[in-house]
Structures are given as structure tokens and as C-alpha cells.
Design an enzyme around this catalytic site. Structure first.
Site, PDB file in Angstrom:
ATOM      1  N   GLY A  13      30.158  50.291  -6.112  1.00 37.92           N
ATOM      2  CA  GLY A  13      29.025  51.220  -6.163  1.00 37.92           C
ATOM      3  C   GLY A  13      28.781  51.725  -7.569  1.00 37.92           C
ATOM      4  O   GLY A  13      29.202  51.095  -8.551  1.00 37.92           O
ATOM      5  N   LYS A  47      32.020  40.402 -17.292  1.00 39.57           N
ATOM      6  CA  LYS A  47      32.558  41.665 -17.805  1.00 39.57           C
ATOM      7  C   LYS A  47      34.043  41.812 -17.440  1.00 39.57           C
ATOM      8  O   LYS A  47      34.855  42.262 -18.234  1.00 39.57           O
ATOM      9  CB  LYS A  47      31.714  42.792 -17.214  1.00 39.57           C
ATOM     10  CG  LYS A  47      32.326  44.155 -17.192  1.00 39.57           C
ATOM     11  CD  LYS A  47      32.036  44.884 -18.466  1.00 39.57           C
ATOM     12  CE  LYS A  47      32.746  46.199 -18.544  1.00 39.57           C
ATOM     13  NZ  LYS A  47      33.133  46.780 -17.283  1.00 39.57           N
ATOM     14  N   ASP A  48      34.389  41.436 -16.212  1.00 36.40           N
ATOM     15  CA  ASP A  48      35.780  41.503 -15.743  1.00 36.40           C
ATOM     16  C   ASP A  48      36.314  40.074 -15.625  1.00 36.40           C
ATOM     17  O   ASP A  48      36.627  39.598 -14.533  1.00 36.40           O
ATOM     18  CB  ASP A  48      35.828  42.234 -14.401  1.00 36.40           C
ATOM     19  CG  ASP A  48      35.281  43.645 -14.512  1.00 36.40           C
ATOM     20  OD1 ASP A  48      35.980  44.522 -15.017  1.00 36.40           O
ATOM     21  OD2 ASP A  48      34.107  43.860 -14.135  1.00 36.40           O
ATOM     22  N   GLN A  86      39.614  39.171 -13.822  1.00 34.45           N
ATOM     23  CA  GLN A  86      39.471  39.325 -12.370  1.00 34.45           C
ATOM     24  C   GLN A  86      38.818  38.077 -11.760  1.00 34.45           C
ATOM     25  O   GLN A  86      39.296  37.531 -10.762  1.00 34.45           O
ATOM     26  CB  GLN A  86      38.612  40.560 -12.104  1.00 34.45           C
ATOM     27  CG  GLN A  86      38.028  40.678 -10.726  1.00 34.45           C
ATOM     28  CD  GLN A  86      37.283  41.994 -10.563  1.00 34.45           C
ATOM     29  OE1 GLN A  86      37.909  43.036 -10.481  1.00 34.45           O
ATOM     30  NE2 GLN A  86      35.971  41.963 -10.531  1.00 34.45           N
ATOM     31  N   SER A 105      28.692  49.508 -17.636  1.00 36.66           N
ATOM     32  CA  SER A 105      29.853  49.784 -16.797  1.00 36.66           C
ATOM     33  C   SER A 105      29.633  51.102 -16.074  1.00 36.66           C
ATOM     34  O   SER A 105      29.046  52.035 -16.634  1.00 36.66           O
ATOM     35  CB  SER A 105      31.109  49.889 -17.681  1.00 36.66           C
ATOM     36  OG  SER A 105      32.152  50.538 -16.969  1.00 36.66           O
ATOM     37  N   SER A 106      30.117  51.165 -14.839  1.00 34.78           N
ATOM     38  CA  SER A 106      30.004  52.421 -14.072  1.00 34.78           C
ATOM     39  C   SER A 106      30.730  53.542 -14.797  1.00 34.78           C
ATOM     40  O   SER A 106      30.413  54.718 -14.618  1.00 34.78           O
ATOM     41  CB  SER A 106      30.594  52.249 -12.676  1.00 34.78           C
ATOM     42  OG  SER A 106      29.984  51.166 -12.023  1.00 34.78           O
ATOM     43  N   HIS A 157      25.403  45.027 -12.112  1.00 31.53           N
ATOM     44  CA  HIS A 157      25.546  44.683 -10.692  1.00 31.53           C
ATOM     45  C   HIS A 157      24.278  43.980 -10.192  1.00 31.53           C
ATOM     46  O   HIS A 157      24.346  42.996  -9.458  1.00 31.53           O
ATOM     47  CB  HIS A 157      25.744  45.949  -9.850  1.00 31.53           C
ATOM     48  CG  HIS A 157      26.989  46.718 -10.158  1.00 31.53           C
ATOM     49  ND1 HIS A 157      26.957  47.969 -10.729  1.00 31.53           N
ATOM     50  CD2 HIS A 157      28.298  46.443  -9.951  1.00 31.53           C
ATOM     51  CE1 HIS A 157      28.178  48.425 -10.868  1.00 31.53           C
ATOM     52  NE2 HIS A 157      29.028  47.524 -10.419  1.00 31.53           N
TER      53      HIS A 157
HETATM   54  P1  AMP Z   1      32.620  47.065 -10.035  1.00 31.21           P
HETATM   55  O1  AMP Z   1      31.655  47.840  -9.200  1.00 31.21           O
HETATM   56  O2  AMP Z   1      32.883  47.659 -11.366  1.00 31.21           O
HETATM   57  O3  AMP Z   1      33.849  46.669  -9.268  1.00 31.21           O
HETATM   58  O4  AMP Z   1      31.882  45.694 -10.357  1.00 31.21           O
HETATM   59  C1  AMP Z   1      31.380  44.859  -9.343  1.00 31.21           C
HETATM   60  C2  AMP Z   1      31.010  43.538  -9.947  1.00 31.21           C
HETATM   61  O5  AMP Z   1      30.000  43.732 -10.934  1.00 31.21           O
HETATM   62  C3  AMP Z   1      32.181  42.839 -10.633  1.00 31.21           C
HETATM   63  O6  AMP Z   1      32.118  41.454 -10.369  1.00 31.21           O
HETATM   64  C4  AMP Z   1      31.930  43.137 -12.080  1.00 31.21           C
HETATM   65  O7  AMP Z   1      32.468  42.173 -12.958  1.00 31.21           O
HETATM   66  C5  AMP Z   1      30.407  43.094 -12.121  1.00 31.21           C
HETATM   67  N1  AMP Z   1      29.908  43.800 -13.307  1.00 31.21           N
HETATM   68  C6  AMP Z   1      30.232  45.053 -13.716  1.00 31.21           C
HETATM   69  N2  AMP Z   1      29.640  45.333 -14.884  1.00 31.21           N
HETATM   70  C7  AMP Z   1      28.921  44.227 -15.220  1.00 31.21           C
HETATM   71  C8  AMP Z   1      28.085  43.883 -16.331  1.00 31.21           C
HETATM   72  N3  AMP Z   1      27.860  44.711 -17.331  1.00 31.21           N
HETATM   73  N4  AMP Z   1      27.527  42.643 -16.338  1.00 31.21           N
HETATM   74  C9  AMP Z   1      27.754  41.767 -15.321  1.00 31.21           C
HETATM   75  N5  AMP Z   1      28.522  42.039 -14.257  1.00 31.21           N
HETATM   76  C10 AMP Z   1      29.097  43.245 -14.204  1.00 31.21           C
END
Ligand code: AMP
Length: 338
Positions: A43, A181-182, A185, A222-223, A49
Site C-alpha cells: 500500500g 527498485k527492490d 527481492q 518509495s513509500s 506501484h
Molecule cells: P512495496 O509496497 O514497497 O512492497 O512495493 C511493492 C512493489 O512495488 C515491489 O515489487 C516494489 O519493488 C515495487 N516498487 C516500489 N517502488 C518502486 C519504484 N519506484 N519503481 C518501480 N517499482 C517499485
């Protein structure tokens, strides 16, 4: 083909709060042979995202997004309680997405469903953030979670691998989308899918989507960026700038040691700048790793003549916020989806 954002009068997205309800819906999609794309998130959605969701809309008949802040991937001292939770805003962002396929039947595609499980549903045996207290089933991908991010966050990837295994088993996606970004992972999860012989998704259907960045200064979205003070936010692009500078050194023939040194030197400059502004910058790591095995490169390693890919990644604290970023050097083919 085009993807546009328009706000429909009311949300058409189904919201599933239980595994049982979701499974009924998925059964129907299996019966009607429709493809299901899946974007797992915690979220606090942003354009990064949404770029994953757009890819899924373009490549699948149906798209499911999960929103679940996974306790198992937070260490006891980390920010589980304060992690940003913005569900109404997340829903409005998702409701505004629409993809227009070029080919008949030309019906616009919008996100089909959001999966919003409870912690109790996801962890029937309960979940403690303290690994020594945990009971039940956990998934580890040995050799992929100890370096890079794993050095500072030793239980993080166990939590990620466990929750994503559960989510894949529930959602049963045809395709799944993760962010560059990750990068660690995403690569670790590709290994997991291959090792466990999962069919939904298969390994080749786990896609890595390029990092979405601030259009002006390149900071990776980033969140956690909302934690940054204005002064920290201004300095935060220093990590990406340092990686890009190091990437140029590598391309010019520097070895791994020199390339890492280049990034560290740039960050040292940012650190001094930060000091003047009352911002403490602390580098956690700069590493170079093989994109298949995630093994660290030897100090003397230089760019291979075949241009094979290398991950250059780093993490740094800006005040109390830890940011990560990475660049893939060399040939992206087979790693990142276009
Ligand atoms: P998270 O909500 O942070 O767990 O991220 C959910 C997904 O969104 C993960 O696969 C992250 O790698 C991807 N994500 C987060 N930030 C970015 C970004 N700046 N660019 C592309 N994908 C992202």
C-alpha cells in the site's frame, strides 16, 4: 495501445477481504481461461506501484493488486507500526487507471480486484516479529538473502519469501510484477519460484519492471520517502547520483573496488553537505553482485567483454530514513522487462 488515467464516477474494483472469497473469483477466471496479472504491495501507493499495475493491465485480461503490510518482514526495531497506510487514496489511484487495448474486442481494462487480507488470515499460526518466537511455516532462499539488504536486515527476506509464497498460492497469478527498485527481492523470488516448481506464476512469468523515479532529480519513488524532512529530501538523490557516477567509472574500465570507491567518495561529499544542513547521511553499503546468483564480485573484477550484467546497489540513511537504490550495468536482456 495506450494507458490513461481517468477517474470513473464510482470504483468498479472488487475488494476481497478473505482468502475464501478471492478463491471463488479466481476459480471463475480459471474456468473462463482468463489470464490474471498480480501486483503485490504494502500500500501507500505511488507511481512506481502504478507502473507495475499498468504493465499487468497491458499483459493480462484481469489484474489483482494485494495490499498487505507484512509483519514478518519487519524486524522488531523497524517501522511496522508507523509504516504509511493510505487505503482510501490507494483505492482512488487504482480506480483511475485504465488501459485501452489496440486489438478487438477493444474493451478498456481496469484493475479487477484488490486483495486485502487480515494478518490472522495470512498467518494462521500467528506471527511474531521476533524470529526466535515464531511458530509455523516459513520460507528461506539460502544464498540469496544474506548479502546486500540482508546484511543489515537479516530476517527481511525470510519474511518476504514467506508472504509471497502464501500470496502466490492464494492469488494463483498467470503473471506477477515486481519492481527493479527492490532488485534483490525480485531475483530471490525468481529463484524461489524455480526451486519450488510453482506453476502460478512460472519463473519466466515473474517480471521485473524498471524503477520509477522523480522526473526532476531521479530519486527512486518509495513509500518511505514521506518520512524525509525537506532538507533530507533535497539530499536524498545523492545515492542515485553516486551510483550513476560509479557506473560511468565501471563502463570506462574500472574494477569493482575502484567502482565502489567512486560511489563512496561521492557520498562522502554529500555527507559533508548534509552536515552543513544538519542532516546526517550514513552509508550502509555499496555492493556489486551477479544478477543470477547475487554473489558479490571480486575486487579486481572488471566489465566482461560480453557486457554481461552486474547489479550495482546501495543503501544509505538520510536522517532516520533508510533508502535503497540500484543500477543494472551491462546487458539487461533476461533480467528486466522492457
Ligand atoms: P512495496 O509496497 O514497497 O512492497 O512495493 C511493492 C512493489 O512495488 C515491489 O515489487 C516494489 O519493488 C515495487 N516498487 C516500489 N517502488 C518502486 C519504484 N519506484 N519503481 C518501480 N517499482 C517499485
Amino acid at each position: 495501445m495506450s494507458i490513461s488515467a481517468s477517474v470513473p464516477s464510482s470504483s468498479h474494483i472488487l475488494v476481497f477481504g478473505t482468502i475464501k472469497d478471492y478463491r471463488q473469483w479466481r476459480e471463475n477466471a480459471f474456468e473462463t481461461r482468463r489470464s490474471v496479472g498480480f501486483v503485490p504491495t504494502m500500500g501507500a501507493l505511488h507511481d512506481g506501484h502504478l507502473s507495475l499495475v499498468k504493465r499487468s493491465l497491458a499483459e493480462n485480461e484481469l489484474t489483482v493488486i494485494s495490499i498487505f503490510v507484512n509483519p514478518a518482514q519487519f524486524a522488531p526495531h523497524e517501522d511496522l507500526a508507523t509504516y504509511p497506510r493510505t487505503l482510501p487514496h490507494d483505492l482512488s489511484l487504482l480506480s483511475a487507471l485504465e488501459y485501452q487495448p489496440a486489438n478487438p474486442p477493444n474493451t478498456p481494462r481496469t484493475p479487477s480486484a484488490i486483495f486485502l487480507p487480515s494478518v490472522k488470515d495470512m498467518y494462521p499460526s500467528g506471527i511474531s516479529q521476533d524470529v526466535s518466537q515464531q511458530k509455523g511455516t516459513f520460507v528461506e532462499v539460502k544464498g540469496y538473502g544474506e548479502q546486500m539488504e540482508g546484511r543489515s536486515r537479516p530476517t527481511f527476506f525470510r519474511g518476504v519469501a514467506t508472504v509471497v509464497t502464501k500470496l502466490f498460492n492464494i492469488i494463483q497469478p498467470t503473471n506477477a510484477y515486481f519492481g527493479q527498485k527492490d532488485i534483490q527481492q525480485a531475483i530471490l523470488l525468481r529463484r524461489l519460484v524455480g526451486d519450488l516448481h510453482l506453476s502460478h506464476p512460472t519463473q519466466s512469468r515473474l517480471h521485473i519492471v524498471p524503477t520509477a523515479r522523480d522526473a526532476i532529480d531521479g530519486l527512486a519513488l518509495s513509500s518511505r520517502n514521506v518520512y524525509l524532512t525537506p532538507a533530507e529530501r533535497q539530499l536524498a538523490p545523492a545515492l542515485y547520483t553516486a551510483l550513476r557516477g560509479a557506473a560511468r567509472t565501471w563502463a570506462a574500465g574500472a574494477n569493482k573496488r575502484e567502482t565502489v570507491q567512486h560511489a563512496l567518495k561521492d557520498l562522502e561529499v554529500a555527507k559533508h553537505e548534509g552536515k552543513n544542513q544538519g542532516v546526517e547521511i550514513r552509508v550502509d553499503y555499496i555492493e556489486m553482485n551477479d544478477p543470477d546468483t547475487l554473489e558479490g564480485l571480486g575486487d579486481e573484477q572488471v566489465q566482461r567483454s560480453d557486457g554481461s550484467a552486474v547489479i550495482l546497489s546501495g543503501a544509505a540513511w538520510f536522517g532516520r530514513t533508510r533508502l535503497i537504490d540500484n543500477i543494472i550495468l551491462g546487458n539487461l536482456e533476461g533480467i528486466i522487462a522492457k
